[in-house]
Enzyme design. Structure first.
Site, short mmCIF file in Angstrom:
data_model
loop_
_atom_site.label_atom_id
_atom_site.label_comp_id
_atom_site.label_asym_id
_atom_site.label_seq_id
_atom_site.Cartn_x
_atom_site.Cartn_y
_atom_site.Cartn_z
N LYS A 14 7.28 -8.27 -13.07
CA LYS A 14 5.63 -7.91 -12.84
C LYS A 14 5.34 -6.85 -14.54
CE LYS A 14 5.64 -3.12 -11.59
NZ LYS A 14 5.02 -2.82 -12.40
N GLY A 99 10.14 -0.47 -14.87
CA GLY A 99 8.41 -0.34 -14.36
C GLY A 99 8.29 -2.30 -14.17
N SER A 104 11.44 -4.90 -6.10
CA SER A 104 10.37 -4.73 -5.54
C SER A 104 10.51 -6.56 -4.71
CB SER A 104 9.36 -4.02 -6.06
OG SER A 104 9.55 -3.45 -6.12
N ASP A 137 5.58 -1.43 -4.72
CA ASP A 137 5.39 -3.14 -5.07
C ASP A 137 5.74 -3.68 -4.67
OD1 ASP A 137 4.57 -1.76 -7.19
OD2 ASP A 137 6.30 -1.62 -8.14
#
Ligand code: C5P
Length: 316
Positions: A14, A99, A104, A137
């Protein structure tokens, strides 16, 4: 005949198209407003379930300490109440500590795939709860596409698809600790700022990138510590990116472009010193419909009428 059921699934990365941190909460987490977006960069998870008398969970060639996929598999097995052997192999492509939500997403992939392979339905609220317990996340990857994240980032509201902009992502060889980035930022948060942030975030969520530049509140504090990241953002802006932003608490920085040609030209123009010892990637934004059909393709041969974990109104 073996009762093993297996699948190969892609766990997408993401980016945060916008990220505001409002305040520190009583539980120690921070109150967020963010726009999550799934992108085409992905890890691959091979996962198989064999029913048996005893339960075991194995992850081949694991080089990641306390790998979240092991915790996710354990959490699913605890609520499935169907003993068996879980075997997994993870091929990492998403840079870690950047990041991009790789760990996740891997964990969410286990939450989505394992119940289907074990032939047991886990209601979505339970999957969301397991996701929240694994990390802030994780729940987003049960949804995919473009979504607003509120609270810890675990309360999710689907948004219409973002404009399909091709992107370039640079993951420098710089590790930013998420907890440390929150600590640094916490010191500068004031209640006076919150109202402005909420209003300006809301207009981004309604009309992303159209009227004002996107914001990541971590940039000032993280750029102060890691000057190459500030240079990288400038460099991507200089290649004609419509938006150049750090994702999450860093260290990856992405640029989004109007056309595939512009993105390819930008990628080709990056030199070793721009990459700050890391790697560059071309990527595309992945809509919720594509995310769901990707999951459907990966698992449909195993899904009975009631075991598909995603709400069907999103499935096209
Ligand atoms: O939930 P997750 O394990 O990903 O969070 C990692 C760390 O990031 C937390 O321990 C916390 O310090 C910080 N965090 C936060 N507020 C959030 C999300 C994460 O303070 N909304």
């Amino acid at each position: 005949m073996s009762a093993t059921r297996g699948a190969r699934v892609r766990a997408l990365a993401k980016i945060n198209l916008d990220l505001r941190v409002l305040s520190r909460r009583a539980d120690g987490y921070h109150e967020l407003r963010t726009i999550f977006q799934t992108i085409s960069l992905a890890d691959t998870l091979d996962i198989a379930f064999t029913p048996g008398r005893k339960s075991s969970i194995a992850l081949a060639d694991n080089r990641i300490p306390d790998n979240l996929v092991l915790r996710a598999a354990q959490a699913v097995m605890d609520i499935l109440r169907r003993p068996g052997r879980v075997e997994m192999r993870l091929t990492k492509r998403i840079p870690m500590g950047a990041g991009l939500g790789g760990g996740s997403s891997d964990a969410a992939a286990v939450l989505l795939a394992l119940p289907v392979l074990a032939g047991r339905d886990v209601p979505l609220p339970d999957l969301c709860r397991l996701g929240r317990e694994l990390g802030s996340d994780v729940p987003f990857f049960l949804l995919g596409g473009t979504a607003v994240g509120v609270g810890r980032g675990t309360e999710l509201f689907p948004l219409p698809d973002a404009a399909a902009r091709p992107g370039v992502l640079v993951a420098p060889d710089i590790h930013v600790s998420t907890a440390e980035a929150y600590r640094l930022l916490s010191a500068s948060l004031t209640t006076g700022l919150q109202e402005n942030k909420i209003v300006s975030f809301q207009s981004q969520a309604w009309d992303w990138g159209c009227r004002q530049p996107a914001v990541n509140d971590f940039e000032p504090v993280v750029f102060l510590r890691h000057a190459p990241l500030a240079r990288l953002k400038k460099r991507l802006e200089g290649t004609g990116a419509v938006s150049a932003l750090m994702t999450g608490s860093g260290s990856a920085v992405f640029g989004l472009y109007r056309t595939a040609e512009e993105a390819s030209r930008a990628m080709a123009s990056l030199r070793d010193r721009d990459l700050a010892g890391g790697k560059g990637f071309r990527f595309g934004l992945v809509s919720r419909a594509r995310y769901r059909s990707m999951w459907w393709r990966a698992l449909h041969e195993h899904t009975g009428a009631n075991v598909w974990p995603l709400p069907s109104r999103y499935l096209r």
